[in-house]
Structures are given as C-alpha cells and as structure tokens.
Design a protein around this motif. Structure first.
Motif, short mmCIF file in Angstrom:
data_model
loop_
_atom_site.label_atom_id
_atom_site.label_comp_id
_atom_site.label_asym_id
_atom_site.label_seq_id
_atom_site.Cartn_x
_atom_site.Cartn_y
_atom_site.Cartn_z
N UNK A 1 0.84 -1.21 0.00
CA UNK A 1 0.00 0.00 0.00
C UNK A 1 0.87 1.26 0.00
N UNK A 2 1.98 1.21 0.76
CA UNK A 2 2.90 2.35 0.83
C UNK A 2 3.56 2.57 -0.54
N UNK A 3 3.92 1.47 -1.20
CA UNK A 3 4.56 1.55 -2.51
C UNK A 3 3.64 2.27 -3.51
N UNK A 4 2.36 1.94 -3.45
CA UNK A 4 1.40 2.57 -4.37
C UNK A 4 0.86 3.90 -3.83
N UNK A 5 1.41 4.32 -2.70
CA UNK A 5 1.06 5.61 -2.09
C UNK A 5 -0.45 5.73 -1.84
N UNK A 6 -1.03 4.65 -1.34
CA UNK A 6 -2.45 4.65 -0.99
C UNK A 6 -2.56 5.04 0.49
N UNK A 7 -3.29 6.12 0.81
CA UNK A 7 -3.43 6.51 2.22
C UNK A 7 -3.96 5.33 3.04
N UNK A 8 -3.29 5.05 4.16
CA UNK A 8 -3.62 3.85 4.94
C UNK A 8 -3.75 4.18 6.43
N UNK A 9 -4.81 3.67 7.04
CA UNK A 9 -4.99 3.74 8.48
C UNK A 9 -4.85 2.33 9.04
N UNK A 10 -3.96 2.15 10.00
CA UNK A 10 -3.83 0.84 10.67
C UNK A 10 -4.80 0.80 11.84
N UNK A 11 -5.67 -0.18 11.86
CA UNK A 11 -6.59 -0.36 12.98
C UNK A 11 -6.22 -1.66 13.69
N UNK A 12 -5.81 -1.52 14.95
CA UNK A 12 -5.44 -2.69 15.76
C UNK A 12 -6.70 -3.20 16.45
N UNK A 13 -7.21 -4.34 15.98
CA UNK A 13 -8.49 -4.86 16.48
C UNK A 13 -8.29 -5.70 17.75
N UNK A 14 -9.42 -5.97 18.41
CA UNK A 14 -9.46 -6.81 19.61
C UNK A 14 -8.64 -6.19 20.75
N UNK A 15 -8.63 -4.84 20.79
CA UNK A 15 -7.85 -4.12 21.81
C UNK A 15 -8.38 -4.39 23.21
N UNK A 16 -9.65 -4.78 23.32
CA UNK A 16 -10.21 -5.07 24.65
C UNK A 16 -9.58 -6.31 25.28
N UNK A 17 -8.87 -7.11 24.45
CA UNK A 17 -8.21 -8.32 24.97
C UNK A 17 -6.82 -7.97 25.56
N UNK A 18 -6.45 -6.69 25.48
CA UNK A 18 -5.14 -6.26 25.98
C UNK A 18 -5.35 -5.25 27.10
N UNK A 19 -4.56 -5.37 28.16
CA UNK A 19 -4.66 -4.42 29.27
C UNK A 19 -4.39 -3.00 28.75
N UNK A 20 -5.19 -2.05 29.20
CA UNK A 20 -5.09 -0.66 28.72
C UNK A 20 -3.66 -0.11 28.88
N UNK A 21 -3.01 -0.53 29.96
CA UNK A 21 -1.65 -0.05 30.23
C UNK A 21 -0.62 -0.54 29.22
N UNK A 22 -1.00 -1.53 28.42
CA UNK A 22 -0.05 -2.08 27.43
C UNK A 22 -0.34 -1.58 26.01
N UNK A 23 -1.30 -0.69 25.86
CA UNK A 23 -1.66 -0.21 24.52
C UNK A 23 -0.49 0.51 23.86
N UNK A 24 0.20 1.37 24.61
CA UNK A 24 1.34 2.09 24.02
C UNK A 24 2.40 1.13 23.50
N UNK A 25 2.61 0.08 24.28
CA UNK A 25 3.59 -0.95 23.89
C UNK A 25 3.15 -1.63 22.58
N UNK A 26 1.84 -1.91 22.49
CA UNK A 26 1.30 -2.53 21.28
C UNK A 26 1.48 -1.62 20.07
#
Length: 198
Positions: free
Chosen positions: A130-155
């Motif tokens: 996607x970067x090669x073709x210069x297509x604007x991209x948003x990364x969405x990290x799913x299932x965040x509720x399965x991770x402790x809130x304090x570890x989000x920055x690490x993720x």
C-alpha cells in the motif's frame, strides 16, 4: 457520520461489476478473522449487517456497502488463510491488486491487524504494498479489549516498529464490544473521503 442507511449493493470480482455512482470508496483489508465485519458493523451502527464468519476465507468477492448514498465501504477478501488453494489465492490476489491499483474512486485503505500479536509477514507485505502505491492507509489494531489498557502504548510501538510506519498517528486501537476507536476511524475516513474533519 451518522449512519441510518446502509446497503450491500454488490459483490464484485471484476472491474466491470464495480458500482458506477462515483462515490468515494474506503477499502478494508486484513487477515481472515481479524475483525473486518465487526469493525464494519460498529461503524455503521448495526449488530450483524456485515457477515461475521467463523469460517476463515469465506469472503471471496469485493463487497460494496453503500453508506448513506455518500460513500462505499469495500470489504476485501481476507488474506493469509492457508486452506485456500494456491491458484485460488493467486486469483484473489490479482482481483485485489486490480481494485487497489486501478480504482479511481478509492480514497484510502483501513488495514486491520490483530492487536494481540505482532503484525504477521502478510500484514507487513500488505502495508509495504500500500505504501509503494502511495495509498493513504490507516492501521486499525483490532481486539484491543483483549489487551490491558496499560499495554496499549507498547502494542502501538510494536506495530509501528514491525511495519516501519513513519508515525503512530495512523494507528487506532479498536474494540468492537466497547466501540472504542470508532470515532477516530470515522474521522480518518471522512478526512480521506470528503477532505473534512468531523
């Protein structure tokens, strides 16, 4: 965007089948079972409009969802599912590549990654492509509720490092059950599709 009207208008495998209305399009990509249908359902305020499948690799077409007669969400077949034959995977790959590289109405791609694990090789390949073709991209990290809130920055740091992202601005931690991240995803979509902040 306040969503009241959504319609699955077509499932396409070929450019001649794409919609001709000219609405901007946002594609959703990710591995099988990463949560594309769950994200779509949260964004459009439905419980089970987009089909969530317990059977990975089930979506084999580009599914166009008409949202409020203003834009399309395009659900792209999940990648990285081994039980699909090699020839079938190549056929999908060609179909997806044709859409992503030749569709003038495409305004951006929401790329879903399972927050519980480091991005896979397939995730990295997709992002680099996607970067090669210069297509604007948003990364969405799913299932965040399965991770402790304090570890989000690490993720977020791990995803940024693995994908070699230029910044963390384009990563949203998302939870379907809690609907957290929904507004951030919509803000990005509206910015890409209509050039406006909501």
């Amino acid at each position: 965007m306040q969503v009241n009207h959504v319609e699955l208008v077509m499932s396409a495998v070929d450019p001649v089948q794409y919609p001709t209305t000219g609405y901007p399009e946002i594609a959703l990509v990710g591995r099988s079972n990463v949560g594309k249908s769950s994200l779509t359902n949260v964004l459009i305020n439905r419980n089970s409009y987009a089909r969530t499948s317990s059977q990975p690799g089930k979506t084999q077409t580009l599914n166009f969802y008409n949202v409020e007669d203003q834009l399309y969400f395009v659900d792209v077949p999940g990648y990285g599912y081994a039980k699909v034959s090699k020839s079938e995977r190549e056929k999908w790959g060609q179909m997806i590549e044709t859409y992503l590289t030749q569709r003038d109405q495409l305004r951006g791609v929401v790329s879903l990654i399972d927050a519980r694990h480091a991005p896979t090789e397939a995730d990295v390949t997709m992002y680099q492509w996607l970067a090669y073709y210069e297509i604007p991209t948003l990364i969405v990290a799913t299932k965040a509720d399965k991770i402790a809130r304090g570890k989000w920055n690490q993720t977020v740091s791990q995803i940024k490092k693995t994908l070699n992202l230029p910044s963390t601005d384009n990563i949203v931690m998302f939870s379907a059950p809690k609907k957290s991240g929904k507004d951030d995803v919509w803000n990005w979509i509206e910015q890409q599709a209509f050039g406006e902040e909501s």
